[in-house]
Design a protein around this motif. Structure first.
Motif, PDB file in Angstrom:
ATOM      1  N   ARG B  31       2.212   0.158   1.458  1.00  0.00           N
ATOM      2  CA  ARG B  31       2.861   1.843   1.203  1.00  0.00           C
ATOM      3  C   ARG B  31       4.068   1.874   0.844  1.00  0.00           C
ATOM      4  O   ARG B  31       4.931   1.168   1.791  1.00  0.00           O
ATOM      5  N   TRP B  35      13.944   6.464  -0.321  1.00  0.00           N
ATOM      6  CA  TRP B  35      14.898   7.447  -0.341  1.00  0.00           C
ATOM      7  C   TRP B  35      15.837   7.801  -1.389  1.00  0.00           C
ATOM      8  O   TRP B  35      16.310   6.591  -1.665  1.00  0.00           O
ATOM      9  N   MET B  60       6.926  18.032   3.422  1.00  0.00           N
ATOM     10  CA  MET B  60       7.890  18.771   4.265  1.00  0.00           C
ATOM     11  C   MET B  60       9.177  18.918   3.966  1.00  0.00           C
ATOM     12  O   MET B  60       9.449  18.133   2.905  1.00  0.00           O
ATOM     13  N   HIS B  77      10.405  15.850   1.563  1.00  0.00           N
ATOM     14  CA  HIS B  77       9.536  14.714   1.794  1.00  0.00           C
ATOM     15  C   HIS B  77       8.217  14.794   1.037  1.00  0.00           C
ATOM     16  O   HIS B  77       7.585  15.688   1.019  1.00  0.00           O
ATOM     17  N   GLY B  82      -0.295   8.513   0.212  1.00  0.00           N
ATOM     18  CA  GLY B  82      -0.126   7.747   1.317  1.00  0.00           C
ATOM     19  C   GLY B  82       1.408   7.263   1.593  1.00  0.00           C
ATOM     20  O   GLY B  82       1.784   6.882   2.452  1.00  0.00           O
ATOM     21  N   THR B  84       5.623   7.552   0.909  1.00  0.00           N
ATOM     22  CA  THR B  84       6.661   8.616   1.089  1.00  0.00           C
ATOM     23  C   THR B  84       7.804   8.421   0.486  1.00  0.00           C
ATOM     24  O   THR B  84       8.628   7.463   0.515  1.00  0.00           O
TER      25      THR B  84
ATOM     26  N   ALA C 231      -2.564   6.011   4.760  1.00  0.00           N
ATOM     27  CA  ALA C 231      -1.489   5.083   5.055  1.00  0.00           C
ATOM     28  C   ALA C 231      -1.595   4.875   6.295  1.00  0.00           C
ATOM     29  O   ALA C 231      -1.227   5.242   7.402  1.00  0.00           O
ATOM     30  N   VAL C 295      10.628   8.464   8.424  1.00  0.00           N
ATOM     31  CA  VAL C 295       9.374   9.322   8.267  1.00  0.00           C
ATOM     32  C   VAL C 295       8.155   8.646   8.705  1.00  0.00           C
ATOM     33  O   VAL C 295       8.096   7.850   8.156  1.00  0.00           O
ATOM     34  N   LYS C 297       3.958   9.401   9.508  1.00  0.00           N
ATOM     35  CA  LYS C 297       2.903  10.266   9.431  1.00  0.00           C
ATOM     36  C   LYS C 297       1.662   9.821  10.286  1.00  0.00           C
ATOM     37  O   LYS C 297       1.176   8.507  10.248  1.00  0.00           O
ATOM     38  N   GLU C 304      -2.926  15.593   8.476  1.00  0.00           N
ATOM     39  CA  GLU C 304      -1.906  15.005   8.282  1.00  0.00           C
ATOM     40  C   GLU C 304      -0.724  15.703   9.209  1.00  0.00           C
ATOM     41  O   GLU C 304      -0.193  16.833   8.913  1.00  0.00           O
ATOM     42  N   VAL C 306       3.442  14.968  10.072  1.00  0.00           N
ATOM     43  CA  VAL C 306       4.401  14.276   9.280  1.00  0.00           C
ATOM     44  C   VAL C 306       5.735  14.449  10.409  1.00  0.00           C
ATOM     45  O   VAL C 306       6.203  15.652  10.948  1.00  0.00           O
ATOM     46  N   TYR C 307       6.400  13.531  10.913  1.00  0.00           N
ATOM     47  CA  TYR C 307       7.854  13.370  11.552  1.00  0.00           C
ATOM     48  C   TYR C 307       8.775  12.968  10.910  1.00  0.00           C
ATOM     49  O   TYR C 307       8.797  11.809  10.142  1.00  0.00           O
TER      50      TYR C 307
END
Lengths: 166, 171, 361, 142, 319
Positions: B31, B35, B60, B77, B82, B84, C231, C295, C297, C304, C306-307
């Motif tokens: 995964r 950035w 988010m 985000h 899956g 990011t 993930a 980030v 999750k 889900e 997310v942080y």
């Protein structure tokens, strides 16, 4: 039909209601309840106060020693204080009988005084280190270290320069 | 399940397209975490379109105030199967940003949220009412410039402990 | 047809939490819907920036008590990513264990409330009694029925010994037959449940993608996104995670997804106990967290989570931000409710398992 | 104790107000009030849907700014005499949420509280213990 | 004449209406709650719990909402209670009590039975709350749905009994009871089975037992028409519903299975029959969830209506 069978079973098995409040309730040994504090083992490192999210723990210095106060009415029983306490002076008991009347709201606290020792050399006050911590640090008794612990930092420094250090 | 190299390729292709900083890493499950910091906030819409074309989902939007530099950051985000991807935009205080609701429908509440918590405006929106903050609370509570004493109406821990100590002494 | 405006909430018995709707009603049908949020907004994100990283563990756990393990877990994962901390394997398994045990309790609570909303009190009680088995297990292993306080930065702060393991398995042995032989068949066949929940509050897979829907709500409409497989985190890559989907997208499908996930979670709990390796449960005391951002999750019971965490090298985080699954799932209520009867409002609201305290923080 | 208070003691109806809680106490209240294992109906308790029917009101949550007015209004709709129980540490002291801009609590700044049940969340037995204390007060008030 | 009036008054206020019906009704509620508790593996409240609740309510303060019509709001509970007092006095207890002809016949009773429902509707609309309004419209829908079947069922019994006694139609409940005392209960007459089933299906809707407890659904409309009530008026509404269960069950007993011994034993047998019916109701309540209002109305317009018509046709065909 499935459900009628469930109802029939219910009827057959009888009530599953606990005896409490007319009898005793069972409490698991590991239940996170009221926090207890042992002043004798506390070394005053303030870690518990530092990790407490709810601000339930306060240390305050006074003439006779370091005062520890925990107010149960804001404690979330997360157990972080006990987890991070180096000497395990703070523990969580499984006591959950905390309900009280409103007039007792501000008396729901536990209090302990970590009494100051007097420096054996100059008589200045100092915080006791606690035997648990020495055990942890030296993995056993160490008379020289223990003598040093009876001295205030200033006298300790002097003792060290005199060659009494470990 | 996912061919990670393709996701990586997709993200790389977006990165080549825009101006700004870029970093990417891959974990042991394949995964990707990427950035992207946009040099120009006006590139946001184009970037979002590109991400949407790659089946990205907006997960988010974070707004944050930089304590020292005096600007705000918006971090969008995204999730692609899956992985990011975070797209960051720098904004000077009080600046505005284009709404991405036309591209990602679920950005709506996020945009309302950063508008009430920060000194950031969002253009091209219809509903600009407050989302969570009560009218009795001053806005922009997350800007670091506002001290606690101004906006807090709750009892403070110090007050409570003063009461505790005095009550104990009375007994 | 008589049309009027009906307020629901913020303090309404069928809503577990304060949420305010204004519903335009025509006769017995819903014509429009407006949501006012913010009643449970406690400013937790603001508080995270006032407290240090340890205090935030307990604070973040209290965002919501139904997904209370997922929040600190994702938060710890973010800090571990920033600091490059390797979490010991045993701790990873224990994290999965805590995650799944919360999922069981949360899902069972939701399906129980479904029975309560359709006025089927006996079924509600039956499911809740079964859930008590899990509550007792949590209380014995973790010390609290809701907030597990399992996660710390670098691992977990609880452990399972052989005696506890045997106890947990005996509890699972009690719960599993109840679930498989009684509860699931009742939800699958009972006439009241069927007539009240099938075909109600329908959405499609396309809606899930458009609205970014998550968790059992999306899986109940055939959209099989699950963070545990999409993930993988902790040791989920080694677990037999089943992604359960139902095609219909109605209230009943969402309930069935939850019930089947409870069964799947029980299997995962057993697998955890079976494969639990020896070793440390944390990565050593008091780690230093450098400046950085991450980030992460996780799959919370509702989908889900997310942080995003941003640190600046001090022990007070610069920014902690999270988004919960209910945050997006709320929006779809418009779609589900319009055209349905007033009796179905609580049913539909409950079917998205709204976590208002999570959403509004 | 007269005839009325004897009867009243056996019939305390409960009502729950969520003043912005995290769910924990509410789930435990639902558990306590509704499931066979704890069965508060033994004590004559009954959960009511309307505040107008209530005798004992259980409040959870730290009282957020936005819910405050509604909570106070609903509280006023409960006919006297009534007994108030604060469930969980949030209504008692604000708990972990104290010092946030969105919190108006502790709840005793606005409402007369009679019994406190601390805990986060308190276990159902502790809630029953609190309700039992409230029933004693309730019997004296009628 | 004066003596008759006095006796009738006594029947309405003390026995078997008024106080007796209240006591029996509340006791039946207690039995019901206890039975449901046992079906759900609970201990449940004491049998006298409904009395405690009532006494408690009598001491609570009455709150009248600003939006409510004060006069209607307060008188409606009394109307319902009075109607039920009279109705209870009209139910014969075989071998023990024969209602005075002054009280009226089956038709009057039929109307009296619907008074509490109408009262509840008025209560709901007088309270000025949207939940009360929804409770009102639901109560109305369900009353309209069950009114037809119950009427068909009553007419079938009245025609049948009338034919048997050589009248065009028997509207006097005492006559119907006496006939059955001598010639056997209608319950065991296969020709009257559809009428009996129709009556059975009417009971849960009228008494607000699941799956037809829609107007007072707690989770949906708080408690519907009751939402704004508090204190003594709420107590009266609860009391009315307790007496109503005696009336509705008692009427069913009188119509289909009045047979019992003479004297005080007759009273005991009557009470036991009520308890059996209440236990059956408790089982139903515990075993099902709540229907939606449209489902309930459709159900009544379909099955009980059909059964009712079938019952009437059967009886008429025999004439």
């Amino acid at each position: 039909m499935t459900f009628l069978k469930i109802l029939w079973d219910n009827l057959r098995k009888g009530p599953s209601t606990e005896a409490f409040p007319f009898g005793e309730a069972t409490t698991p040994a590991g239940y996170r309840g009221k926090v207890t504090f042992d002043a004798a083992t506390c070394v005053g490192c303030n870690m518990c106060e530092h990790v407490c999210a709810a601000g339930a723990i306060r240390f305050a210095e006074a003439d006779d020693g370091l005062h520890f106060v925990i107010w149960h009415n804001t404690c979330v029983s997360c157990g972080l204080c006990a987890y991070y306490c180096p000497t395990k002076a703070i523990k969580l008991s499984n006591d959950w009988h905390l309900s009280h009347l409103q007039q007792d709201k501000y008396t729901q606290l536990d209090h302990g005084v970590v009494a100051y020792k007097r420096c054996t050399s100059c008589g200045d006050k100092l915080l006791p280190t606690g035997s648990v911590l020495t055990q942890l640090a030296y993995k056993g008794p160490n008379p020289r270290a223990e003598r040093l612990m009876d001295l205030c930092p200033e006298c300790r420094r002097k003792a060290s320069t005199r060659g009494e250090a470990i | 399940m996912t061919d990670a190299s393709t996701i990586k390729d997709r993200v790389m292709s977006i990165a080549r397209m825009i101006r700004g900083e870029f970093s990417i890493s891959e974990n042991r499950h394949g995964r990707v975490t990427a950035w992207i910091t946009l040099a120009d906030k006006d590139d946001l819409i184009a970037t979002c379109h590109a991400l949407k074309a790659f089946d990205a989902r907006l997960s988010m939007i974070t707004a944050l105030a930089d304590r020292n530099a005096g600007f705000n950051l918006l971090a969008y985000h995204f999730d692609i199967e899956g992985s990011t991807v975070t797209v960051k935009v720098k904004l000077v205080s009080g600046a505005s940003i284009d709404s991405i609701v036309p591209i990602f429908r679920n950005a709506d509440w996020h945009e309302r949220e950063f508008m009430e918590f920060y000194d950031i405006k969002c253009t091209g929106r219809t509903d600009n009412r407050r989302l969570f903050l009560d009218e009795s609370v001053d806005g922009r509570v997350m800007e670091r410039l506002i001290p606690l004493s101004v906006i807090s109406n709750a009892a403070s821990t110090n007050m409570l402990f003063e009461r505790l100590i005095t009550d104990r002494e009375k007994q | 047809m008589k049309s009027f405006n009906m307020p629901v909430g913020p303090l309404h018995v069928s809503l577990e939490e304060p949420m305010y709707f204004r519903i335009d009603v025509e006769g017995e049908k819903v014509a429009g819907l407006e949501i006012t949020a913010g009643h449970v907004h406690r400013g937790i994100e603001y508080l995270t920036a006032k407290r240090n990283i340890y205090q935030n563990l307990a604070l973040i756990e209290r965002v919501c008590s139904l997904c209370s393990n997922s929040h600190p877990e994702a938060y710890c994962m973010a800090l571990e990513t920033i600091a490059g901390i390797e979490v010991p394997e045993r701790a990873q398994y224990l994290r999965v264990f805590a995650d799944e045990i919360k999922r069981v309790a949360s899902h069972m609570f939701n399906v129980a409330i479904l029975a309560h909303v359709v006025g089927f009190e006996s079924l509600f009680m039956h499911v809740m009694e079964a859930r008590e088995i899990m509550q007792d297990t949590k209380e014995t292993v973790f010390g609290n029925r809701m907030d597990l306080a399992a996660n710390i930065i670098g691992g977990v702060k609880y452990d399972i010994d052989a005696a506890q393991s045997a106890y947990i398995i005996s509890q699972l042995d009690r719960l599993e037959p109840l679930l498989l032989n009684e509860i699931i068949p009742v939800y699958e066949t009972n006439a009241t449940i069927q007539s009240r929940t099938r075909g109600i509050g329908r959405i499609t897979r396309e809606h899930c993608i458009e609205y970014g829907l998550m968790g059992p709500v999306a899986r109940g409409a055939g959209h099989g996104y699950d963070v545990r497989t999409a993930a993988p985190y902790a040791v989920y890559d080694r677990m037999d995670v089943e992604v359960i989907t139902y095609p219909d997208g109605d209230v009943w499908s969402r309930a069935m997804v939850r019930l089947k996930e409870v069964a799947a979670s029980i299997r995962l709990l057993r697998q955890c106990l079976r494969d639990l390796p020896d070793g440390a449960t944390d990565a050593g005391p008091l780690p230093f967290i450098p400046a950085g951002e991450a980030v992460t999750k996780v799959e919370a019971p509702r989908g889900e989570l997310v942080y995003y965490v941003n640190t600046d090298g001090t022990d007070i985080p610069a920014r902690v931000k999270w988004r919960v699954p209910s945050y997006m799932n709320w929006d779809v209520l418009h779609l589900m409710m319009v055209g349905e009867g007033i009796s179905d409002i609580p049913l539909i609201v409950n079917s998205i398992d709204p976590c208002i305290s999570c959403t509004e923080r | 104790m007269n005839f009325f208070s004897t009867a009243a003691k056996k019939s305390p109806w409960l009502y729950r107000i969520n003043a912005g809680s995290c769910n924990g106490c509410d789930v435990e209240l639902a558990t306590t009030a509704c499931i066979p294992r704890y069965d508060v109906e033994r004590l004559g308790c009954q959960y009511c849907g309307s505040p107008k029917h209530a005798d004992i009101v259980l409040i959870t949550g730290p009282l957020t700014a936005r819910v405050k007015d509604r909570v106070l209004r609903v509280f006023d709709e409960i006919p006297d005499p009534k007994v108030t129980v604060a469930v969980g540490i949030c209504p008692i002291s604000g708990g972990v949420f104290r010092e946030s801009y969105a919190i108006e609590g502790p709840i005793d700044r606005y409402l007369p509280v009679d019994v406190n049940v601390p805990g986060c969340p308190p276990r159902p037995q502790a809630i029953i213990e609190g309700i039992a204390m409230a029933i004693e007060i309730w019997a004296k008030r009628t | 004449m004066i003596k008759d009036t006095l006796w009738t008054l006594l029947a309405v206020v003390v026995f078997p209406g008024g106080l007796f019906a209240m006591a029996l009704g509340l006791a039946l509620k207690g039995v019901e709650r206890r039975a449901i508790a046992r079906l759900q593996r609970r201990v449940g409240p004491p049998l006298v719990q409904p009395f405690y609740d009532l006494v408690k309510l009598m001491r609570k303060r009455t709150l009248i909402p600003d939006t409510a019509n004060r006069f209607v709001f307060l008188t409606v509970p009394l109307i319902g209670l009075a109607a039920m007092g009279v109705a209870a006095a009209m139910i014969p207890i075989p071998g023990f009590y024969q209602p005075s002809p002054l009280l009226g016949d089956l038709i009057v009773l039929f109307y009296l039975v619907s008074v509490p429902a109408v009262a509840l509707m008025l209560a709901g609309s007088a309270s000025g709350s949207p939940y009360g309004a929804i409770g009102f419209s639901r109560e109305m829908a369900i009353v309209l749905a069950y009114e037809g079947p119950i009427l068909l069922s009553l007419v079938a019994v009245a025609l049948h009994a009338g034919a048997a006694m050589g009248q065009p139609i028997a509207l006097n409940l005492s006559d119907i009871v006496n006939y059955q005392q001598q010639h056997g209960a209608f319950l065991f007459d296969p020709w009257l089975l559809p009428a009996f089933l129709t009556y059975l299906s009417f009971i849960p809707a009228n008494l607000g037992i699941a799956p037809f407890d829609i107007p007072e659904a707690e989770a949906e409309v708080l408690e519907g028409p009751l939402v704004e009530y508090s204190g003594p008026p709420l107590g009266l509404l609860k009391l009315t519903s307790a007496i109503k269960s005696v009336v509705v069950i008692g009427l069913g007993v009188a119509l289909f299975f009045p047979n019992g011994p003479d004297g005080i034993a007759g009273l005991v047998v009557f009470a036991l029959k009520c308890v059996v019916m209440v236990l059956a109701g408790a089982l139903l309540k515990a075993a099902v969830g709540r229907m939606r209002i449209d489902q309930a109305v459709l159900f009544y317009l379909k099955w009980p209506e059909l059964l009712g018509v079938a019952g009437l046709v059967l009886v008429a065909a025999r004439l």
